[in-house]
Design a protein around this motif. Structure first.
Motif, PDB file in Angstrom:
ATOM      1  N   ALA A 137     -38.944 -51.649   0.565  1.00 42.73           N
ATOM      2  CA  ALA A 137     -39.730 -52.343  -0.453  1.00 42.73           C
ATOM      3  C   ALA A 137     -38.901 -53.519  -0.941  1.00 42.73           C
ATOM      4  O   ALA A 137     -37.787 -53.339  -1.424  1.00 42.73           O
ATOM      5  CB  ALA A 137     -40.033 -51.394  -1.613  1.00 42.73           C
ATOM      6  N   GLU A 138     -39.426 -54.723  -0.785  1.00 48.22           N
ATOM      7  CA  GLU A 138     -38.658 -55.915  -1.182  1.00 48.22           C
ATOM      8  C   GLU A 138     -39.613 -56.992  -1.649  1.00 48.22           C
ATOM      9  O   GLU A 138     -40.689 -57.174  -1.077  1.00 48.22           O
ATOM     10  CB  GLU A 138     -37.821 -56.409   0.014  1.00 48.22           C
ATOM     11  CG  GLU A 138     -37.048 -57.692  -0.280  1.00 48.22           C
ATOM     12  CD  GLU A 138     -35.995 -58.029   0.773  1.00 48.22           C
ATOM     13  OE1 GLU A 138     -35.661 -57.143   1.594  1.00 48.22           O
ATOM     14  OE2 GLU A 138     -35.515 -59.170   0.762  1.00 48.22           O
ATOM     15  N   GLY A 139     -39.208 -57.717  -2.648  1.00 49.34           N
ATOM     16  CA  GLY A 139     -39.973 -58.858  -3.131  1.00 49.34           C
ATOM     17  C   GLY A 139     -40.488 -58.664  -4.537  1.00 49.34           C
ATOM     18  O   GLY A 139     -41.332 -57.818  -4.801  1.00 49.34           O
ATOM     19  N   ARG A 140     -39.935 -59.443  -5.463  1.00 46.03           N
ATOM     20  CA  ARG A 140     -40.385 -59.491  -6.860  1.00 46.03           C
ATOM     21  C   ARG A 140     -40.307 -58.141  -7.580  1.00 46.03           C
ATOM     22  O   ARG A 140     -41.107 -57.849  -8.453  1.00 46.03           O
ATOM     23  CB  ARG A 140     -41.795 -60.099  -6.955  1.00 46.03           C
ATOM     24  CG  ARG A 140     -41.864 -61.515  -6.371  1.00 46.03           C
ATOM     25  CD  ARG A 140     -43.223 -62.155  -6.526  1.00 46.03           C
ATOM     26  NE  ARG A 140     -44.312 -61.422  -5.940  1.00 46.03           N
ATOM     27  CZ  ARG A 140     -44.568 -61.345  -4.624  1.00 46.03           C
ATOM     28  NH1 ARG A 140     -43.783 -61.970  -3.748  1.00 46.03           N
ATOM     29  NH2 ARG A 140     -45.586 -60.656  -4.178  1.00 46.03           N
ATOM     30  N   ILE A 141     -39.333 -57.332  -7.217  1.00 38.54           N
ATOM     31  CA  ILE A 141     -39.061 -56.105  -7.973  1.00 38.54           C
ATOM     32  C   ILE A 141     -38.103 -56.520  -9.090  1.00 38.54           C
ATOM     33  O   ILE A 141     -36.933 -56.817  -8.837  1.00 38.54           O
ATOM     34  CB  ILE A 141     -38.450 -55.009  -7.061  1.00 38.54           C
ATOM     35  CG1 ILE A 141     -39.445 -54.637  -5.959  1.00 38.54           C
ATOM     36  CG2 ILE A 141     -38.058 -53.780  -7.899  1.00 38.54           C
ATOM     37  CD1 ILE A 141     -38.883 -53.745  -4.872  1.00 38.54           C
ATOM     38  N   HIS A 142     -38.636 -56.600 -10.305  1.00 40.78           N
ATOM     39  CA  HIS A 142     -37.884 -57.227 -11.398  1.00 40.78           C
ATOM     40  C   HIS A 142     -37.397 -56.250 -12.454  1.00 40.78           C
ATOM     41  O   HIS A 142     -36.647 -56.641 -13.344  1.00 40.78           O
ATOM     42  CB  HIS A 142     -38.749 -58.312 -12.070  1.00 40.78           C
ATOM     43  CG  HIS A 142     -38.964 -59.507 -11.205  1.00 40.78           C
ATOM     44  ND1 HIS A 142     -39.934 -60.454 -11.442  1.00 40.78           N
ATOM     45  CD2 HIS A 142     -38.309 -59.925 -10.087  1.00 40.78           C
ATOM     46  CE1 HIS A 142     -39.878 -61.397 -10.513  1.00 40.78           C
ATOM     47  NE2 HIS A 142     -38.909 -61.089  -9.673  1.00 40.78           N
ATOM     48  N   PRO A 189     -43.878 -56.457  -7.648  1.00 38.08           N
ATOM     49  CA  PRO A 189     -43.978 -56.101  -6.225  1.00 38.08           C
ATOM     50  C   PRO A 189     -45.428 -55.845  -5.808  1.00 38.08           C
ATOM     51  O   PRO A 189     -46.237 -55.395  -6.622  1.00 38.08           O
ATOM     52  CB  PRO A 189     -43.152 -54.809  -6.129  1.00 38.08           C
ATOM     53  CG  PRO A 189     -43.063 -54.278  -7.520  1.00 38.08           C
ATOM     54  CD  PRO A 189     -43.143 -55.445  -8.440  1.00 38.08           C
ATOM     55  N   ASP A 190     -45.729 -56.117  -4.569  1.00 40.70           N
ATOM     56  CA  ASP A 190     -47.069 -55.873  -4.022  1.00 40.70           C
ATOM     57  C   ASP A 190     -47.142 -54.392  -3.618  1.00 40.70           C
ATOM     58  O   ASP A 190     -47.003 -54.039  -2.439  1.00 40.70           O
ATOM     59  CB  ASP A 190     -47.304 -56.796  -2.823  1.00 40.70           C
ATOM     60  CG  ASP A 190     -48.735 -56.737  -2.304  1.00 40.70           C
ATOM     61  OD1 ASP A 190     -49.459 -55.773  -2.633  1.00 40.70           O
ATOM     62  OD2 ASP A 190     -49.116 -57.638  -1.534  1.00 40.70           O
ATOM     63  N   LEU A 191     -47.353 -53.538  -4.630  1.00 41.55           N
ATOM     64  CA  LEU A 191     -47.325 -52.088  -4.370  1.00 41.55           C
ATOM     65  C   LEU A 191     -48.492 -51.637  -3.501  1.00 41.55           C
ATOM     66  O   LEU A 191     -48.372 -50.665  -2.754  1.00 41.55           O
ATOM     67  CB  LEU A 191     -47.327 -51.314  -5.693  1.00 41.55           C
ATOM     68  CG  LEU A 191     -46.059 -51.437  -6.541  1.00 41.55           C
ATOM     69  CD1 LEU A 191     -46.226 -50.673  -7.856  1.00 41.55           C
ATOM     70  CD2 LEU A 191     -44.830 -50.924  -5.799  1.00 41.55           C
TER      71      LEU A 191
END
Ligand code: LRY
Length: 230
Positions: free
Chosen positions: A180-185, A162-164
């Motif tokens: 918070a959304e996107g590439r949280i793996h 994620p782009d923290l």
């Protein structure tokens, strides 16, 4: 249902299958959504009118709906007509492109949100790709802003996770709740995202896209016959 309160501090699961994939069926996605709710998802995010319809009937948590049209430029619920279709299908929240790029129907984000509100009783989540997008989306009347498009619009690097850094900036300077959304793996990344002060965390691929998850494991094993790391 108070959607904003229902998702505070909680996990939203995005349940999407892509065109041509085996799981691309509204009944399948509704079942996937049910399975995530059984695991504690506070809301689900689904793509396509039929997926929204089936999933809304199958779960008792808020449904965030969207329609993807195309896969570049403005493609997440790009027009007023798409947004109305998502609302009519039963979504509690309509997720739409929240960037400052021109929209295919010529309406601004503010006009789209205002028009939707006149016709439907839904909240609006603006999927943003930058801090400037998030500010503009708040000004345009979005109820929630998401970092969904970070790394996909040319404004931010495509980070592995994620782009923290963006998330921290958005949380600090935007007045509406931030998803918070996107590439949280990983679960640790989800916790780190919430720790920035995000209102909720949305995870898709890492929970509901078996093809990608499988490829992570396959890659970790290396080429057949080759020792891992060797
Ligand atoms: C960029 C884009 O098209 N995002 C889409 C938005 O609905 C979905 O394909 C993502 O799966 C979703 O945002 C969740 O993100 P992730 O799958 O990385 O956890």
């Amino acid at each position: 249902m108070n959607v904003i309160e229902a998702i505070r501090g909680r996990l939203i699961v995005s349940c999407q299958a892509y065109p041509g994939e085996a799981m691309r069926d509204p009944r399948t996605m509704a079942q996937v959504a049910q399975a995530t709710v059984a695991g504690g998802a506070a809301a689900v995010r689904v793509q396509g009118e039929e997926d929204v319809r089936h999933t809304s009937a199958a779960v008792d948590v808020p449904v965030i709906g969207l329609i993807k049209d195309g896969n570049d430029g403005v493609f997440i619920t790009p027009t007023m007509d798409h947004a109305l279709a998502v609302a009519r299908a039963g979504a509690h929240v309509v997720a739409l492109d929240g960037t400052r790029r021109p929209r295919p129907d010529g309406r601004t984000l503010a006009e789209t949100i205002a028009g939707l509100r006149e016709r439907a009783d839904v909240l609006v989540m603006a999927d943003c790709g930058s801090l400037d997008d998030a500010h503009a989306a708040e000004d345009a009347g979005a109820d929630l802003v998401g970092t969904t498009l970070a790394g996909y619009t040319g404004n931010r690097p495509l980070t592995d996770g994620p782009d923290l850094a963006l998330l921290e900036d958005v949380v600090r300077s935007v007045g509406v709740p931030v998803v918070a959304e996107g590439r949280i793996h990983t679960s640790a990344q989800a916790a780190a995202a919430l720790a920035t002060g995000a209102h909720a965390v949305c995870v898709g691929t890492a929970i509901t896209h078996p093809t990608t998850i499988t490829s992570w494991f396959v890659d970790a094993l290396g080429a057949p016959g080759e020792p891992v790391g060797g």
